[in-house]
Design a protein around this motif. Structure first.
Motif, PDB file in Angstrom:
ATOM      1  N   UNK A 109      15.907   1.729  -4.104  1.00  0.00           N
ATOM      2  CA  UNK A 109      16.297   2.278  -5.396  1.00  0.00           C
ATOM      3  C   UNK A 109      15.264   3.281  -5.889  1.00  0.00           C
ATOM      4  N   UNK A 110      13.988   2.925  -5.771  1.00  0.00           N
ATOM      5  CA  UNK A 110      12.936   3.842  -6.211  1.00  0.00           C
ATOM      6  C   UNK A 110      12.908   5.104  -5.376  1.00  0.00           C
ATOM      7  N   UNK A 111      13.223   5.002  -4.094  1.00  0.00           N
ATOM      8  CA  UNK A 111      13.182   6.189  -3.228  1.00  0.00           C
ATOM      9  C   UNK A 111      14.288   7.170  -3.587  1.00  0.00           C
ATOM     10  N   UNK A 112      15.380   6.697  -4.136  1.00  0.00           N
ATOM     11  CA  UNK A 112      16.454   7.600  -4.532  1.00  0.00           C
ATOM     12  C   UNK A 112      16.105   8.399  -5.782  1.00  0.00           C
ATOM     13  N   UNK A 113      15.135   7.957  -6.563  1.00  0.00           N
ATOM     14  CA  UNK A 113      14.765   8.630  -7.798  1.00  0.00           C
ATOM     15  C   UNK A 113      13.563   9.554  -7.661  1.00  0.00           C
ATOM     16  N   UNK A 114      12.910   9.557  -6.523  1.00  0.00           N
ATOM     17  CA  UNK A 114      11.664  10.319  -6.406  1.00  0.00           C
ATOM     18  C   UNK A 114      11.888  11.811  -6.195  1.00  0.00           C
ATOM     19  N   UNK A 161       0.830  -1.212   0.000  1.00  0.00           N
ATOM     20  CA  UNK A 161       0.000   0.000   0.000  1.00  0.00           C
ATOM     21  C   UNK A 161       0.862   1.258   0.000  1.00  0.00           C
ATOM     22  N   UNK A 162       1.928   1.255   0.800  1.00  0.00           N
ATOM     23  CA  UNK A 162       2.841   2.403   0.846  1.00  0.00           C
ATOM     24  C   UNK A 162       3.562   2.581  -0.485  1.00  0.00           C
ATOM     25  N   UNK A 163       3.916   1.485  -1.125  1.00  0.00           N
ATOM     26  CA  UNK A 163       4.556   1.580  -2.434  1.00  0.00           C
ATOM     27  C   UNK A 163       3.615   2.222  -3.450  1.00  0.00           C
ATOM     28  N   UNK A 164       2.341   1.847  -3.406  1.00  0.00           N
ATOM     29  CA  UNK A 164       1.370   2.419  -4.340  1.00  0.00           C
ATOM     30  C   UNK A 164       1.210   3.915  -4.132  1.00  0.00           C
ATOM     31  N   UNK A 165       1.340   4.374  -2.898  1.00  0.00           N
ATOM     32  CA  UNK A 165       1.240   5.804  -2.597  1.00  0.00           C
ATOM     33  C   UNK A 165       2.512   6.559  -2.952  1.00  0.00           C
ATOM     34  N   UNK A 166       3.619   5.846  -3.137  1.00  0.00           N
ATOM     35  CA  UNK A 166       4.883   6.480  -3.449  1.00  0.00           C
ATOM     36  C   UNK A 166       5.764   6.723  -2.242  1.00  0.00           C
ATOM     37  N   UNK A 167       5.412   6.139  -1.103  1.00  0.00           N
ATOM     38  CA  UNK A 167       6.206   6.266   0.128  1.00  0.00           C
ATOM     39  C   UNK A 167       7.194   5.100   0.194  1.00  0.00           C
ATOM     40  N   UNK A 168       8.234   5.193  -0.621  1.00  0.00           N
ATOM     41  CA  UNK A 168       9.139   4.064  -0.775  1.00  0.00           C
ATOM     42  C   UNK A 168      10.032   3.853   0.440  1.00  0.00           C
ATOM     43  N   UNK A 169      10.432   4.908   1.119  1.00  0.00           N
ATOM     44  CA  UNK A 169      11.280   4.723   2.302  1.00  0.00           C
ATOM     45  C   UNK A 169      10.523   4.056   3.441  1.00  0.00           C
ATOM     46  N   UNK A 170       9.283   4.436   3.616  1.00  0.00           N
ATOM     47  CA  UNK A 170       8.457   3.801   4.646  1.00  0.00           C
ATOM     48  C   UNK A 170       8.212   2.339   4.262  1.00  0.00           C
ATOM     49  N   UNK A 171       7.985   2.101   2.979  1.00  0.00           N
ATOM     50  CA  UNK A 171       7.770   0.733   2.509  1.00  0.00           C
ATOM     51  C   UNK A 171       9.026  -0.112   2.726  1.00  0.00           C
ATOM     52  N   UNK A 172      10.198   0.472   2.529  1.00  0.00           N
ATOM     53  CA  UNK A 172      11.446  -0.271   2.749  1.00  0.00           C
ATOM     54  C   UNK A 172      11.591  -0.656   4.220  1.00  0.00           C
ATOM     55  N   UNK A 173      11.181   0.233   5.110  1.00  0.00           N
ATOM     56  CA  UNK A 173      11.219  -0.088   6.542  1.00  0.00           C
ATOM     57  C   UNK A 173      10.242  -1.208   6.860  1.00  0.00           C
ATOM     58  N   UNK A 174       9.057  -1.180   6.246  1.00  0.00           N
ATOM     59  CA  UNK A 174       8.078  -2.248   6.469  1.00  0.00           C
ATOM     60  C   UNK A 174       8.582  -3.581   5.916  1.00  0.00           C
ATOM     61  N   UNK A 175       9.286  -3.551   4.793  1.00  0.00           N
ATOM     62  CA  UNK A 175       9.855  -4.785   4.261  1.00  0.00           C
ATOM     63  C   UNK A 175      10.896  -5.350   5.206  1.00  0.00           C
ATOM     64  N   UNK A 176      11.629  -4.460   5.892  1.00  0.00           N
ATOM     65  CA  UNK A 176      12.611  -4.925   6.862  1.00  0.00           C
ATOM     66  C   UNK A 176      11.922  -5.608   8.044  1.00  0.00           C
TER      67      UNK A 176
END
Length: 99
Positions: free
Chosen positions: A78-83, A39-54
């Motif tokens: 990787x996606x969070x570095x490009x946003x 859900x966070x990835x779909x919103x574009x919150x990639x850093x939060x999503x990376x923490x959830x994946x951890x």
């Protein structure tokens, strides 16, 4: 808890990491966290999503499952570095800086 058969153990440990299936996690606790991360990835919150994946990786049980989660987490990083977009005209810029 159900005992796994020999064939189920084989498929748990030897399944390909390159599969493009939508389900990454297998354990129920990890699947809940996975849904929040997606859900966070779909919103574009990639850093939060990376923490959830951890967090999902901490709950995961198998090595294959952890490897798939790690790949997905690396994609989020990787996606969070490009946003971030825009220009910075502060210290170290070559042009004229107006106050």
């Amino acid at each position: 808890m159900k005992k796994l058969t020999r064939l189920e153990k084989y498929h748990m440990n030897k399944v390909s990491q390159r599969s493009n299936g939508k389900v990454v996690a297998i354990t129920p606790e990890a699947m809940e966290i996975e849904q929040r991360a997606i859900e966070r990835e779909k919103r574009g919150h990639y850093r939060v999503a990376a923490r959830l994946w951890l967090q999902c990786m901490d709950v995961a049980s198998g090595e294959v499952e952890r490897a798939r989660i790690a790949i997905r987490r690396q994609q989020c990083i990787t996606w969070s570095n490009h946003t971030r977009q825009g220009e910075y005209s502060g210290i170290g810029c070559r042009g004229v800086v107006y106050d």
